[in-house]
Design a protein around this motif. Structure first.
Motif, mmCIF file in Angstrom:
data_model
loop_
_atom_site.group_PDB
_atom_site.id
_atom_site.type_symbol
_atom_site.label_atom_id
_atom_site.label_comp_id
_atom_site.label_asym_id
_atom_site.label_seq_id
_atom_site.Cartn_x
_atom_site.Cartn_y
_atom_site.Cartn_z
ATOM 1 N N ASP A 43 0.795 -1.115 -0.003
ATOM 2 C CA ASP A 43 -0.143 0.057 0.067
ATOM 3 C C ASP A 43 0.762 1.293 -0.114
ATOM 4 N N ALA A 44 0.569 2.343 -0.585
ATOM 5 C CA ALA A 44 1.049 3.467 -0.544
ATOM 6 C C ALA A 44 1.333 4.355 0.716
ATOM 7 N N PRO A 45 2.350 4.864 0.751
ATOM 8 C CA PRO A 45 2.691 5.616 2.185
ATOM 9 C C PRO A 45 1.628 6.882 2.176
ATOM 10 N N GLU A 46 1.311 7.103 3.392
ATOM 11 C CA GLU A 46 0.887 8.302 3.705
ATOM 12 C C GLU A 46 1.446 9.226 4.567
ATOM 13 N N ASP A 47 2.641 8.905 4.992
ATOM 14 C CA ASP A 47 3.306 9.930 5.871
ATOM 15 C C ASP A 47 4.988 9.562 5.591
ATOM 16 N N LYS A 48 5.885 10.291 6.403
ATOM 17 C CA LYS A 48 7.273 9.973 6.417
ATOM 18 C C LYS A 48 7.669 8.686 6.890
ATOM 19 N N ASP A 49 6.829 8.244 8.081
ATOM 20 C CA ASP A 49 7.031 6.698 8.440
ATOM 21 C C ASP A 49 6.573 5.648 7.499
ATOM 22 N N GLY A 50 5.663 6.030 7.067
ATOM 23 C CA GLY A 50 5.204 5.145 5.864
ATOM 24 C C GLY A 50 6.001 4.905 4.944
ATOM 25 N N PHE A 51 6.528 6.166 4.373
ATOM 26 C CA PHE A 51 7.577 6.171 3.271
ATOM 27 C C PHE A 51 8.815 5.287 3.535
ATOM 28 N N ALA A 67 2.404 -7.899 -9.669
ATOM 29 C CA ALA A 67 2.302 -8.440 -8.365
ATOM 30 C C ALA A 67 1.243 -9.582 -8.006
ATOM 31 N N ALA A 68 1.508 -10.501 -7.397
ATOM 32 C CA ALA A 68 0.485 -11.504 -6.795
ATOM 33 C C ALA A 68 -0.033 -11.366 -5.644
ATOM 34 N N TYR A 69 0.603 -10.577 -4.753
ATOM 35 C CA TYR A 69 0.060 -10.177 -3.309
ATOM 36 C C TYR A 69 0.026 -8.870 -2.956
ATOM 37 N N GLY A 70 -0.709 -8.441 -2.061
ATOM 38 C CA GLY A 70 -0.932 -7.225 -1.497
ATOM 39 C C GLY A 70 -0.518 -7.196 -0.021
ATOM 40 N N LEU A 71 0.350 -6.220 0.254
ATOM 41 C CA LEU A 71 0.524 -5.981 1.875
ATOM 42 C C LEU A 71 -0.085 -4.640 2.161
ATOM 43 N N SER A 72 -1.062 -4.568 2.896
ATOM 44 C CA SER A 72 -1.747 -3.621 3.705
ATOM 45 C C SER A 72 -0.970 -3.481 5.086
ATOM 46 N N TYR A 73 -0.924 -2.338 5.638
ATOM 47 C CA TYR A 73 -0.446 -2.203 7.021
ATOM 48 C C TYR A 73 -1.086 -0.863 7.811
ATOM 49 N N ARG A 74 -0.829 -0.712 9.248
ATOM 50 C CA ARG A 74 -1.220 0.392 9.998
ATOM 51 C C ARG A 74 -0.150 0.625 10.841
ATOM 52 N N ILE A 75 0.423 1.845 10.916
ATOM 53 C CA ILE A 75 1.787 2.235 11.709
ATOM 54 C C ILE A 75 1.167 3.036 12.953
ATOM 55 N N ILE A 99 3.167 -2.046 14.329
ATOM 56 C CA ILE A 99 2.606 -2.312 12.807
ATOM 57 C C ILE A 99 1.848 -3.379 12.821
ATOM 58 N N GLU A 100 0.603 -3.265 12.431
ATOM 59 C CA GLU A 100 -0.436 -4.277 12.026
ATOM 60 C C GLU A 100 -0.242 -4.564 10.345
ATOM 61 N N TYR A 101 -0.094 -5.846 10.041
ATOM 62 C CA TYR A 101 -0.049 -6.094 8.494
ATOM 63 C C TYR A 101 -0.843 -7.005 7.905
ATOM 64 N N ARG A 102 -1.088 -7.016 6.832
ATOM 65 C CA ARG A 102 -1.906 -8.315 6.249
ATOM 66 C C ARG A 102 -1.402 -8.508 4.844
ATOM 67 N N LEU A 103 -1.077 -9.576 4.614
ATOM 68 C CA LEU A 103 -0.758 -10.014 3.079
ATOM 69 C C LEU A 103 -1.797 -10.976 2.441
ATOM 70 N N ARG A 104 -2.258 -10.377 1.240
ATOM 71 C CA ARG A 104 -3.604 -11.033 0.872
ATOM 72 C C ARG A 104 -3.045 -11.482 -0.843
ATOM 73 N N ASP A 105 -3.752 -12.664 -1.396
ATOM 74 C CA ASP A 105 -3.705 -12.883 -2.582
ATOM 75 C C ASP A 105 -4.389 -12.033 -3.250
ATOM 76 N N LEU A 106 -4.025 -11.310 -4.415
ATOM 77 C CA LEU A 106 -4.567 -10.188 -5.197
ATOM 78 C C LEU A 106 -5.662 -10.883 -6.052
ATOM 79 N N VAL A 111 -6.607 -13.717 2.684
ATOM 80 C CA VAL A 111 -5.667 -13.165 3.539
ATOM 81 C C VAL A 111 -4.692 -14.441 3.748
ATOM 82 N N LEU A 112 -3.445 -14.303 3.313
ATOM 83 C CA LEU A 112 -2.465 -15.498 3.495
ATOM 84 C C LEU A 112 -1.533 -15.419 4.833
ATOM 85 N N SER A 113 -1.449 -14.053 5.196
ATOM 86 C CA SER A 113 -0.692 -13.992 6.370
ATOM 87 C C SER A 113 -1.059 -12.474 7.215
#
Length: 165
Positions: A43-51, A67-75, A99-106, A111-113
């Protein structure tokens, strides 16, 4: 037996033990790590930490092609005073991150992990305002790298056949 003979024997014994237990290198041919390389859209970063976080993930996993997988996160980060000077000024901070993260099959959105990683670092606030700001920015950068590395390690260690190349 000489020390070099003993070392050679120990290396052979260790190699045999690892081969017998099913050990495979994390980045070996057909491994989960190779299966993730260049295949995770973050997922695209929203701030400096995300970048900083995304930059480290892409450094470790590669920029995605198809890409086969998507990674979302919350910092989440929080700074807390660690050391107080005699004049009651805080001169050292601890920066905690989560950081909470979630890897999913696109293709299937399955949800894979998923998980949560946590760590901390610290920085000095005893210098000039410019020095303190630079120390704080560096601590944020270090923390995002630590957390990104933890996520990559978990993905590699836990990836079943869905990530094999």
């Amino acid at each position: 037996m000489s020390s070099s003979d003993r070392r050679g024997f120990l290396l052979l014994a260790a190699a045999a033990a690892l081969a017998g237990c099913g050990f495979t290198p994390a980045y070996g041919p057909g491994s989960a790590a190779r299966g993730l390389q260049g295949r995770v859209r973050i997922d695209a970063p929203e701030d400096k930490d995300g970048f900083d976080f995304v930059a480290r993930l892409e450094e470790r996993l590669g920029r995605p092609g198809p890409a086969a997988y998507g990674l979302s996160y919350r910092i989440e980060t929080e700074a807390a005073g660690l050391a107080i000077a005699p004049d009651n000024a805080i001169i050292r901070y601890q920066l905690s991150g989560r950081i909470e993260y979630r890897l999913r099959d696109l293709a299937s959105d399955r949800v894979l992990s998923e998980g949560v990683v946590r760590s901390f670092t610290a920085y000095s606030a005893s210098g000039t305002p410019v020095e303190t700001a630079a120390s704080e920015a560096d601590a944020h950068h270090r923390l995002m790298r630590i957390l990104a590395d933890q996520i990559v390690t978990r993905l590699i260690a836990t990836a079943p056949s869905w990530a094999a190349a």
